[in-house]
Design a protein around this motif. Structure first.
Motif, PDB file in Angstrom:
ATOM      1  N   ILE A  92      -4.458   3.267 -14.547  1.00 61.44           N
ATOM      2  CA  ILE A  92      -4.021   3.799 -13.251  1.00 61.44           C
ATOM      3  C   ILE A  92      -2.498   3.824 -13.163  1.00 61.44           C
ATOM      4  O   ILE A  92      -1.901   4.800 -12.703  1.00 61.44           O
ATOM      5  CB  ILE A  92      -4.629   2.983 -12.097  1.00 61.44           C
ATOM      6  CG1 ILE A  92      -6.149   3.201 -12.036  1.00 61.44           C
ATOM      7  CG2 ILE A  92      -3.986   3.368 -10.755  1.00 61.44           C
ATOM      8  CD1 ILE A  92      -6.866   2.332 -11.020  1.00 61.44           C
ATOM      9  N   ARG A  93      -1.866   2.767 -13.645  1.00 61.31           N
ATOM     10  CA  ARG A  93      -0.404   2.688 -13.540  1.00 61.31           C
ATOM     11  C   ARG A  93       0.313   3.636 -14.494  1.00 61.31           C
ATOM     12  O   ARG A  93       1.366   4.179 -14.156  1.00 61.31           O
ATOM     13  CB  ARG A  93       0.040   1.251 -13.790  1.00 61.31           C
ATOM     14  CG  ARG A  93      -0.217   0.326 -12.603  1.00 61.31           C
ATOM     15  CD  ARG A  93      -0.027  -1.119 -12.971  1.00 61.31           C
ATOM     16  NE  ARG A  93       0.063  -1.985 -11.794  1.00 61.31           N
ATOM     17  CZ  ARG A  93      -0.261  -3.264 -11.779  1.00 61.31           C
ATOM     18  NH1 ARG A  93      -0.713  -3.847 -12.895  1.00 61.31           N
ATOM     19  NH2 ARG A  93      -0.150  -3.981 -10.675  1.00 61.31           N
ATOM     20  N   THR A  94      -0.229   3.833 -15.677  1.00 58.84           N
ATOM     21  CA  THR A  94       0.471   4.661 -16.667  1.00 58.84           C
ATOM     22  C   THR A  94       0.089   6.134 -16.593  1.00 58.84           C
ATOM     23  O   THR A  94       0.934   7.010 -16.812  1.00 58.84           O
ATOM     24  CB  THR A  94       0.207   4.149 -18.094  1.00 58.84           C
ATOM     25  OG1 THR A  94      -1.207   4.172 -18.364  1.00 58.84           O
ATOM     26  CG2 THR A  94       0.735   2.735 -18.271  1.00 58.84           C
ATOM     27  N   GLU A  95      -1.179   6.432 -16.275  1.00 57.03           N
ATOM     28  CA  GLU A  95      -1.623   7.826 -16.260  1.00 57.03           C
ATOM     29  C   GLU A  95      -1.666   8.408 -14.851  1.00 57.03           C
ATOM     30  O   GLU A  95      -1.811   9.627 -14.693  1.00 57.03           O
ATOM     31  CB  GLU A  95      -2.989   7.949 -16.933  1.00 57.03           C
ATOM     32  CG  GLU A  95      -2.982   7.527 -18.399  1.00 57.03           C
ATOM     33  CD  GLU A  95      -4.311   7.742 -19.100  1.00 57.03           C
ATOM     34  OE1 GLU A  95      -5.189   8.432 -18.521  1.00 57.03           O
ATOM     35  OE2 GLU A  95      -4.475   7.224 -20.218  1.00 57.03           O
ATOM     36  N   GLY A  96      -1.550   7.539 -13.846  1.00 57.45           N
ATOM     37  CA  GLY A  96      -1.646   8.006 -12.464  1.00 57.45           C
ATOM     38  C   GLY A  96      -0.306   8.238 -11.801  1.00 57.45           C
ATOM     39  O   GLY A  96      -0.199   8.130 -10.569  1.00 57.45           O
ATOM     40  N   ASP A  97       0.679   8.593 -12.584  1.00 55.39           N
ATOM     41  CA  ASP A  97       2.027   8.786 -12.060  1.00 55.39           C
ATOM     42  C   ASP A  97       2.076   9.838 -10.955  1.00 55.39           C
ATOM     43  O   ASP A  97       2.854   9.723 -10.003  1.00 55.39           O
ATOM     44  CB  ASP A  97       2.970   9.202 -13.203  1.00 55.39           C
ATOM     45  CG  ASP A  97       4.321   8.543 -13.087  1.00 55.39           C
ATOM     46  OD1 ASP A  97       4.383   7.437 -12.535  1.00 55.39           O
ATOM     47  OD2 ASP A  97       5.309   9.152 -13.524  1.00 55.39           O
ATOM     48  N   ALA A  98       1.257  10.868 -11.086  1.00 53.42           N
ATOM     49  CA  ALA A  98       1.262  11.957 -10.106  1.00 53.42           C
ATOM     50  C   ALA A  98       0.430  11.632  -8.872  1.00 53.42           C
ATOM     51  O   ALA A  98       0.395  12.423  -7.923  1.00 53.42           O
ATOM     52  CB  ALA A  98       0.748  13.246 -10.755  1.00 53.42           C
ATOM     53  N   LEU A  99      -0.237  10.489  -8.878  1.00 50.02           N
ATOM     54  CA  LEU A  99      -1.133  10.123  -7.785  1.00 50.02           C
ATOM     55  C   LEU A  99      -0.480   9.155  -6.812  1.00 50.02           C
ATOM     56  O   LEU A  99       0.471   8.449  -7.149  1.00 50.02           O
ATOM     57  CB  LEU A  99      -2.403   9.469  -8.341  1.00 50.02           C
ATOM     58  CG  LEU A  99      -3.219  10.237  -9.376  1.00 50.02           C
ATOM     59  CD1 LEU A  99      -4.478   9.447  -9.709  1.00 50.02           C
ATOM     60  CD2 LEU A  99      -3.557  11.633  -8.892  1.00 50.02           C
ATOM     61  N   ASP A 100      -1.018   9.108  -5.618  1.00 51.63           N
ATOM     62  CA  ASP A 100      -0.709   8.049  -4.656  1.00 51.63           C
ATOM     63  C   ASP A 100      -1.851   7.034  -4.752  1.00 51.63           C
ATOM     64  O   ASP A 100      -2.846   7.132  -4.049  1.00 51.63           O
ATOM     65  CB  ASP A 100      -0.607   8.615  -3.235  1.00 51.63           C
ATOM     66  CG  ASP A 100       0.561   9.560  -3.072  1.00 51.63           C
ATOM     67  OD1 ASP A 100       1.578   9.362  -3.765  1.00 51.63           O
ATOM     68  OD2 ASP A 100       0.465  10.501  -2.267  1.00 51.63           O
ATOM     69  N   TRP A 101      -1.705   6.081  -5.666  1.00 50.25           N
ATOM     70  CA  TRP A 101      -2.797   5.145  -5.933  1.00 50.25           C
ATOM     71  C   TRP A 101      -2.557   3.802  -5.261  1.00 50.25           C
ATOM     72  O   TRP A 101      -1.409   3.410  -5.009  1.00 50.25           O
ATOM     73  CB  TRP A 101      -3.017   4.942  -7.431  1.00 50.25           C
ATOM     74  CG  TRP A 101      -1.798   4.528  -8.214  1.00 50.25           C
ATOM     75  CD1 TRP A 101      -0.986   5.341  -8.952  1.00 50.25           C
ATOM     76  CD2 TRP A 101      -1.247   3.199  -8.336  1.00 50.25           C
ATOM     77  NE1 TRP A 101       0.027   4.600  -9.532  1.00 50.25           N
ATOM     78  CE2 TRP A 101      -0.098   3.285  -9.169  1.00 50.25           C
ATOM     79  CE3 TRP A 101      -1.610   1.951  -7.831  1.00 50.25           C
ATOM     80  CZ2 TRP A 101       0.672   2.175  -9.506  1.00 50.25           C
ATOM     81  CZ3 TRP A 101      -0.829   0.835  -8.152  1.00 50.25           C
ATOM     82  CH2 TRP A 101       0.291   0.951  -8.977  1.00 50.25           C
ATOM     83  N   THR A 102      -3.633   3.116  -4.991  1.00 52.16           N
ATOM     84  CA  THR A 102      -3.604   1.716  -4.563  1.00 52.16           C
ATOM     85  C   THR A 102      -4.706   0.985  -5.308  1.00 52.16           C
ATOM     86  O   THR A 102      -5.853   1.446  -5.320  1.00 52.16           O
ATOM     87  CB  THR A 102      -3.837   1.567  -3.046  1.00 52.16           C
ATOM     88  OG1 THR A 102      -2.864   2.334  -2.336  1.00 52.16           O
ATOM     89  CG2 THR A 102      -3.742   0.109  -2.615  1.00 52.16           C
ATOM     90  N   ILE A 103      -4.364  -0.111  -5.959  1.00 52.26           N
ATOM     91  CA  ILE A 103      -5.374  -0.965  -6.580  1.00 52.26           C
ATOM     92  C   ILE A 103      -5.621  -2.130  -5.628  1.00 52.26           C
ATOM     93  O   ILE A 103      -4.717  -2.936  -5.373  1.00 52.26           O
ATOM     94  CB  ILE A 103      -4.909  -1.487  -7.956  1.00 52.26           C
ATOM     95  CG1 ILE A 103      -4.623  -0.321  -8.908  1.00 52.26           C
ATOM     96  CG2 ILE A 103      -5.970  -2.416  -8.561  1.00 52.26           C
ATOM     97  CD1 ILE A 103      -3.945  -0.740 -10.209  1.00 52.26           C
ATOM     98  N   VAL A 104      -6.816  -2.187  -5.074  1.00 54.74           N
ATOM     99  CA  VAL A 104      -7.163  -3.246  -4.120  1.00 54.74           C
ATOM    100  C   VAL A 104      -7.794  -4.390  -4.907  1.00 54.74           C
ATOM    101  O   VAL A 104      -8.966  -4.332  -5.290  1.00 54.74           O
ATOM    102  CB  VAL A 104      -8.127  -2.726  -3.039  1.00 54.74           C
ATOM    103  CG1 VAL A 104      -8.446  -3.829  -2.037  1.00 54.74           C
ATOM    104  CG2 VAL A 104      -7.536  -1.523  -2.326  1.00 54.74           C
ATOM    105  N   ARG A 105      -7.011  -5.430  -5.164  1.00 53.71           N
ATOM    106  CA  ARG A 105      -7.517  -6.556  -5.959  1.00 53.71           C
ATOM    107  C   ARG A 105      -8.283  -7.516  -5.045  1.00 53.71           C
ATOM    108  O   ARG A 105      -7.793  -7.909  -3.982  1.00 53.71           O
ATOM    109  CB  ARG A 105      -6.363  -7.278  -6.643  1.00 53.71           C
ATOM    110  CG  ARG A 105      -5.631  -6.407  -7.671  1.00 53.71           C
ATOM    111  CD  ARG A 105      -4.555  -7.188  -8.404  1.00 53.71           C
ATOM    112  NE  ARG A 105      -3.500  -7.628  -7.497  1.00 53.71           N
ATOM    113  CZ  ARG A 105      -2.629  -8.596  -7.771  1.00 53.71           C
ATOM    114  NH1 ARG A 105      -2.702  -9.246  -8.931  1.00 53.71           N
ATOM    115  NH2 ARG A 105      -1.694  -8.924  -6.907  1.00 53.71           N
ATOM    116  N   VAL A 106      -9.476  -7.854  -5.476  1.00 51.56           N
ATOM    117  CA  VAL A 106     -10.328  -8.719  -4.662  1.00 51.56           C
ATOM    118  C   VAL A 106     -10.635 -10.016  -5.413  1.00 51.56           C
ATOM    119  O   VAL A 106     -10.673 -10.034  -6.639  1.00 51.56           O
ATOM    120  CB  VAL A 106     -11.648  -8.014  -4.276  1.00 51.56           C
ATOM    121  CG1 VAL A 106     -11.351  -6.745  -3.488  1.00 51.56           C
ATOM    122  CG2 VAL A 106     -12.502  -7.696  -5.500  1.00 51.56           C
ATOM    123  N   PRO A 107     -10.867 -11.104  -4.662  1.00 52.09           N
ATOM    124  CA  PRO A 107     -11.260 -12.375  -5.280  1.00 52.09           C
ATOM    125  C   PRO A 107     -12.784 -12.434  -5.394  1.00 52.09           C
ATOM    126  O   PRO A 107     -13.432 -11.402  -5.616  1.00 52.09           O
ATOM    127  CB  PRO A 107     -10.708 -13.393  -4.279  1.00 52.09           C
ATOM    128  CG  PRO A 107     -10.871 -12.698  -2.947  1.00 52.09           C
ATOM    129  CD  PRO A 107     -10.693 -11.219  -3.214  1.00 52.09           C
TER     130      PRO A 107
END
Length: 219
Positions: free
Chosen positions: A152-167
């Protein structure tokens, strides 16, 4: 909005669908086994269900038509106590991002865990032990989760991404959520699945964590 939901047949994904509908969105569900969806969801006129696998580019492309955002509850699932090597979900996200870019879809909100690290994280003994244990006992799961973050971080440059980390996820009915980072003194180690779903829809509306990877837990 018209949203594509991935991982909708799991317990967190089902809640994500319901929260999206409650927020007046229309939903496309792309799933390998849509028959696992409840009759209530399958019969909802606001829901379009498409059957397909995450490595099927034409099917995924059809699901992406006229979509405004992709919400994902995809996560590793053990089968008979084992998990495949080769980072299947990370590879799936690579294709998802490719198809999103082709269709001009920019918003991606994806499920992650603290195995995906963030520069804002601080030292936490409990999470060091949890993540370290996963790395030892379920190395292929750990590798795939980390791979998801990397893709997501390297290939999603053109995106408005959010990674929602959960416990650790629970079936509590609580919607209370605090967002922060590992070791910040305010986040904990548990979260309800409903809290995850509610946060995703809130983030879809507010866009507070674009290109960020918050850890969300109970207050």
């Amino acid at each position: 909005m018209h949203v594509l939901i991935l991982g909708a047949t799991g317990p967190s994904g089902t809640l994500l669908v319901k929260e999206a509908l409650d927020a007046s969105h229309t939903v496309v569900i792309f799933a390998r086994s849509p028959e696992k969806l409840s009759e209530e969801i399958r019969n909802d006129t606001r829901v379009t269900t498409l059957k397909g696998a995450l490595d099927d580019e034409p099917a995924l492309s059809a699901a992406m038509e006229n979509v405004d955002a992709v919400l994902s509850a995809l996560g590793p699932k053990l089968s008979h106590g084992t998990y495949p090597s080769g980072e299947p979900l990370a590879r799936a996200y690579s294709l998802i991002i490719k198809v999103m870019v082709a269709h001009g879809v920019k918003r991606l909100i994806a499920l992650g865990t603290p195995s995906i690290t963030d520069p804002h994280d601080k030292q936490s003994l409990k999470w060091t032990l949890v993540v370290g244990g996963l790395k030892i006992l379920a190395s292929t799961v750990y590798s795939d989760i980390v791979g998801i973050g990397n893709i997501i971080r390297t290939e999603g440059d053109a995106l408005d991404w959010t990674i929602v980390r959960v416990p650790f996820l629970t079936n509590s009915s609580s919607r209370d959520v605090v967002a922060g980072y590992v070791g910040d003194g305010k986040t904990g180690t548990t979260l309800s699945r409903l809290g995850f779903a509610a946060f995703v829809l809130q983030e879809l509306a507010e866009n507070k964590w674009v290109k960020e990877a918050p850890l969300i837990t109970v207050v």
